[in-house]
Design a protein around this motif. Sequence first.
Motif, short mmCIF file in Angstrom:
data_model
loop_
_atom_site.label_atom_id
_atom_site.label_comp_id
_atom_site.label_asym_id
_atom_site.label_seq_id
_atom_site.Cartn_x
_atom_site.Cartn_y
_atom_site.Cartn_z
N GLY A 77 22.08 68.68 2.72
CA GLY A 77 20.71 69.17 2.78
C GLY A 77 20.57 70.22 3.86
N PRO A 78 19.34 70.50 4.27
CA PRO A 78 19.13 71.48 5.34
C PRO A 78 19.74 71.00 6.67
N HIS A 79 20.16 71.94 7.48
CA HIS A 79 20.74 71.63 8.78
C HIS A 79 19.69 71.00 9.68
N ARG A 80 20.06 69.88 10.32
CA ARG A 80 19.14 69.15 11.19
C ARG A 80 19.62 69.10 12.63
N GLY A 81 20.68 69.82 12.97
CA GLY A 81 21.19 69.82 14.34
C GLY A 81 22.37 68.90 14.50
N CYS A 82 22.65 68.58 15.76
CA CYS A 82 23.76 67.71 16.11
C CYS A 82 23.31 66.25 15.97
N PRO A 83 24.11 65.41 15.33
CA PRO A 83 23.73 63.99 15.21
C PRO A 83 23.60 63.35 16.59
N THR A 84 22.59 62.54 16.78
CA THR A 84 22.41 61.86 18.06
C THR A 84 23.32 60.65 18.15
N GLY A 85 23.82 60.41 19.36
CA GLY A 85 24.62 59.22 19.62
C GLY A 85 26.00 59.26 18.99
N LEU A 86 26.47 60.44 18.59
CA LEU A 86 27.75 60.51 17.91
C LEU A 86 28.73 61.30 18.75
N SER A 87 29.84 60.68 19.09
CA SER A 87 30.87 61.39 19.85
C SER A 87 32.23 61.05 19.29
N ARG A 88 32.93 62.08 18.83
CA ARG A 88 34.30 61.90 18.39
C ARG A 88 35.21 62.80 19.19
N ASP A 89 34.74 63.26 20.31
CA ASP A 89 35.54 64.13 21.16
C ASP A 89 36.80 63.39 21.58
N LEU A 90 37.96 63.97 21.31
CA LEU A 90 39.22 63.31 21.65
C LEU A 90 39.35 63.07 23.14
N ASN A 91 38.88 63.99 23.97
CA ASN A 91 38.94 63.78 25.41
C ASN A 91 38.11 62.57 25.81
#
Length: 146
Positions: A117-131
């Motif tokens: 759907g339309p872009h809603r920004g960055c998901p809140t509470g989601l982190s998959r950063d490898l670091n």
Amino acid sequence: YIEDFRRIMAEVGFNDVRLFSASKVTISNAEAEAKVKPIQFFSVTVRAFKISSLEDRPEDYGQFAAYLGGLPESPSAFQLDLAHSFPKHQVTSVDGNTAAMLAHSRFATCFNVTPRGPHRGCPTGLSRDLNAAVATLTSSTSSCCA
């Protein structure tokens, strides 16, 4: 160095590498351990999908996915990575990259995924950063990240 790994993976077309499992590697030779201190070593298993539409970070497009079953090794739930578990027949909110991984991979027949759907920004509470994932491991005394 995990950032080098992430960059190399991106250079060869894997824009969003997912940490599936990780464990700290212990060095059993005291002399070798003394030479590399304070460096820590980890054995990691990643899922990487070469899908051209994947972005370098998760973005919210209002999508949902439901695991239908069908994978013999995952009869009641499917674990995509450390951040995403899909119980069978339960609708779960997903970011655009996760939706693409489920809809455009060998897992496609096992999932229903709603269209983007339309872009809603960055998901809140989601982190998959490898670091961030590795940092969590270094601060943990357990041998496995769950």
